[in-house]
Write a protein that holds these residues in place. Structure first.
Motif, PDB file in Angstrom:
ATOM      1  N   GLU A 149       0.830  -1.211   0.000  1.00 55.90           N
ATOM      2  CA  GLU A 149       0.000   0.000   0.000  1.00 55.90           C
ATOM      3  C   GLU A 149       0.862   1.258   0.000  1.00 55.90           C
ATOM      4  N   HIS A 150       1.889   1.284   0.868  1.00 51.94           N
ATOM      5  CA  HIS A 150       2.758   2.458   0.952  1.00 51.94           C
ATOM      6  C   HIS A 150       3.583   2.624  -0.323  1.00 51.94           C
ATOM      7  N   ALA A 151       4.092   1.525  -0.854  1.00 50.92           N
ATOM      8  CA  ALA A 151       4.887   1.589  -2.079  1.00 50.92           C
ATOM      9  C   ALA A 151       4.042   2.090  -3.248  1.00 50.92           C
ATOM     10  N   GLU A 152       2.778   1.685  -3.285  1.00 47.16           N
ATOM     11  CA  GLU A 152       1.882   2.128  -4.362  1.00 47.16           C
ATOM     12  C   GLU A 152       1.621   3.625  -4.266  1.00 47.16           C
ATOM     13  N   LYS A 153       1.433   4.127  -3.050  1.00 47.81           N
ATOM     14  CA  LYS A 153       1.204   5.564  -2.860  1.00 47.81           C
ATOM     15  C   LYS A 153       2.435   6.377  -3.241  1.00 47.81           C
ATOM     16  N   VAL A 154       3.613   5.905  -2.828  1.00 45.75           N
ATOM     17  CA  VAL A 154       4.851   6.616  -3.160  1.00 45.75           C
ATOM     18  C   VAL A 154       5.074   6.615  -4.665  1.00 45.75           C
ATOM     19  N   LYS A 155       4.818   5.456  -5.271  1.00 45.43           N
ATOM     20  CA  LYS A 155       5.017   5.354  -6.726  1.00 45.43           C
ATOM     21  C   LYS A 155       4.083   6.290  -7.477  1.00 45.43           C
ATOM     22  N   ASN A 156       2.793   6.304  -7.117  1.00 46.27           N
ATOM     23  CA  ASN A 156       1.833   7.187  -7.782  1.00 46.27           C
ATOM     24  C   ASN A 156       2.157   8.661  -7.554  1.00 46.27           C
ATOM     25  N   THR A 157       2.599   8.985  -6.338  1.00 47.65           N
ATOM     26  CA  THR A 157       3.007  10.364  -6.041  1.00 47.65           C
ATOM     27  C   THR A 157       4.220  10.754  -6.871  1.00 47.65           C
ATOM     28  N   PHE A 158       5.159   9.842  -7.004  1.00 52.06           N
ATOM     29  CA  PHE A 158       6.365  10.104  -7.797  1.00 52.06           C
ATOM     30  C   PHE A 158       6.011  10.328  -9.269  1.00 52.06           C
ATOM     31  N   VAL A 159       5.114   9.502  -9.790  1.00 51.86           N
ATOM     32  CA  VAL A 159       4.686   9.653 -11.190  1.00 51.86           C
ATOM     33  C   VAL A 159       3.996  10.999 -11.388  1.00 51.86           C
ATOM     34  N   PHE A 160       3.103  11.357 -10.462  1.00 53.69           N
ATOM     35  CA  PHE A 160       2.399  12.641 -10.546  1.00 53.69           C
ATOM     36  C   PHE A 160       3.375  13.810 -10.455  1.00 53.69           C
ATOM     37  N   ASN A 161       4.297  13.764  -9.515  1.00 49.17           N
ATOM     38  CA  ASN A 161       5.270  14.844  -9.326  1.00 49.17           C
ATOM     39  C   ASN A 161       6.178  14.987 -10.550  1.00 49.17           C
ATOM     40  N   THR A 162       6.643  13.865 -11.073  1.00 42.03           N
ATOM     41  CA  THR A 162       7.515  13.901 -12.252  1.00 42.03           C
ATOM     42  C   THR A 162       6.764  14.428 -13.465  1.00 42.03           C
ATOM     43  N   PHE A 163       5.499  14.034 -13.600  1.00 40.26           N
ATOM     44  CA  PHE A 163       4.693  14.498 -14.728  1.00 40.26           C
ATOM     45  C   PHE A 163       4.532  16.019 -14.689  1.00 40.26           C
ATOM     46  N   VAL A 164       4.236  16.562 -13.526  1.00 39.78           N
ATOM     47  CA  VAL A 164       4.069  18.017 -13.392  1.00 39.78           C
ATOM     48  C   VAL A 164       5.384  18.743 -13.667  1.00 39.78           C
ATOM     49  N   LEU A 165       6.488  18.235 -13.127  1.00 42.23           N
ATOM     50  CA  LEU A 165       7.789  18.865 -13.362  1.00 42.23           C
ATOM     51  C   LEU A 165       8.164  18.818 -14.846  1.00 42.23           C
ATOM     52  N   CYS A 166       7.800  17.740 -15.524  1.00 43.15           N
ATOM     53  CA  CYS A 166       8.057  17.652 -16.969  1.00 43.15           C
ATOM     54  C   CYS A 166       7.327  18.765 -17.712  1.00 43.15           C
ATOM     55  N   GLN A 167       6.105  19.079 -17.282  1.00 37.39           N
ATOM     56  CA  GLN A 167       5.356  20.152 -17.941  1.00 37.39           C
ATOM     57  C   GLN A 167       5.980  21.510 -17.659  1.00 37.39           C
ATOM     58  N   ILE A 168       6.481  21.691 -16.445  1.00 35.81           N
ATOM     59  CA  ILE A 168       7.120  22.969 -16.104  1.00 35.81           C
ATOM     60  C   ILE A 168       8.378  23.178 -16.943  1.00 35.81           C
ATOM     61  N   PHE A 169       9.193  22.133 -17.073  1.00 34.96           N
ATOM     62  CA  PHE A 169      10.401  22.239 -17.891  1.00 34.96           C
ATOM     63  C   PHE A 169      10.039  22.399 -19.369  1.00 34.96           C
ATOM     64  N   ASN A 170       8.985  21.704 -19.796  1.00 33.59           N
ATOM     65  CA  ASN A 170       8.579  21.775 -21.199  1.00 33.59           C
ATOM     66  C   ASN A 170       7.986  23.132 -21.554  1.00 33.59           C
ATOM     67  N   GLU A 171       7.554  23.871 -20.536  1.00 34.77           N
ATOM     68  CA  GLU A 171       7.029  25.215 -20.774  1.00 34.77           C
ATOM     69  C   GLU A 171       8.111  26.119 -21.371  1.00 34.77           C
ATOM     70  N   PHE A 172       9.350  25.899 -20.957  1.00 31.72           N
ATOM     71  CA  PHE A 172      10.465  26.654 -21.535  1.00 31.72           C
ATOM     72  C   PHE A 172      10.664  26.257 -22.997  1.00 31.72           C
TER      73      PHE A 172
END
Length: 262
Positions: free
Chosen positions: A149-172
């Motif tokens: 359960e904890h690993a699934e939450k961390v993994k999903n949070t990591f995917v969400f965080n990385t996805f958002v950061l990719c959009q921020i970098f791609n904005e440039f």
């Protein structure tokens, strides 16, 4: 002419030069091209986010039944994409480089081949990396010893965080679709830098303090560094992608020619 022109001429005109100065025509054309260019930048940025989010969630849902990006997270992504992204990219000031290009015809497609190339490269990268972490995140991030359960939450949070950061970098990257140096003049656009800074700050607050709203958990500094490193790759990837030549003829015309041949 706004001063010397007759009323009949003004009524039948599309554009009226208020100061009767032909130099104003150049300013009008520059600003008109700037608005058109900024719309294209936003469309490229928006489509990249949409395509990546759609493919990631659809593939994950079909294969495992679970989606890495939930409804609240997608609402935050849409806020970045629609509101903040539009404000950031629509405020790019006009440059003299815009005057070097030929006029854009009425029937020319809004999404050019250059935009398709940039969009596909970034979307494929984001989809490939994030799906790899979605399906193999526990082993890649060394969380096999954690509870499922904890690993699934961390993994999903990591995917969400990385996805958002990719959009921020791609904005440039979206600032300069056809230029290799995407950072040229970025410090002069204070609103763009301010919006990017606010987006980063809000993302940190969401992950670290408001996880109960977005169903996320806190990430340690190692996972933050991995997310930033993955998002950073979008910059050199965009640079290398611009060395890939694209046909001058719009893609729809190419398909029409092939269809007519058959």
């Amino acid at each position: 002419m706004g001063i010397q022109g007759t009323e009949v001429a003004k009524e039948s005109s599309d554009i009226i030069i208020l100061d009767d100065n032909f130099a104003s025509v150049v300013k009008v054309v520059r600003w008109g091209r700037s608005v058109y260019s900024n719309i294209q930048k936003f469309i490229q940025f928006q489509l990249t986010v949409n395509v990546a989010a759609l493919v990631i969630n659809v593939v994950a849902a079909v294969s495992s039944g679970n989606v890495p990006l939930n409804a609240v997270q997608l609402l935050w992504v849409n806020l970045i994409m629609d509101t903040l992204g539009a404000l950031a990219l629509a405020t790019e000031p006009p440059t003299n480089r815009l005057m070097n290009g030929s006029p854009v015809g009425r029937r020319e497609p809004l999404i050019t081949n250059i935009m398709w190339r940039n969009l596909i490269i970034q979307a494929l990268y984001q989809v490939a990396v994030l799906l790899a972490f979605n399906f193999g995140g526990r082993s890649i991030l060394h969380m096999k010893d954690d509870t499922l359960e904890h690993a699934e939450k961390v993994k999903n949070t990591f995917v969400f965080n990385t996805f958002v950061l990719c959009q921020i970098f791609n904005e440039f990257n979206a600032r300069k679709p056809d230029e290799k140096n995407v950072f040229h003049g970025v410090t002069k656009n204070h609103l763009f830098m301010g919006i990017v800074g606010i987006t980063v700050l809000l993302q940190v607050l969401i992950i670290e303090f408001f996880g109960h709203f977005t169903s996320t958990v806190r990430l340690n500094w190692k996972l933050w560094l991995i997310s930033i490193a993955i998002a950073f790759v979008s910059w050199p990837l965009a640079l290398f992608g611009k060395f890939i030549p694209v046909p001058q003829v719009p893609s729809r015309d190419i398909f029409r020619r092939r269809r007519n041949r058959h």
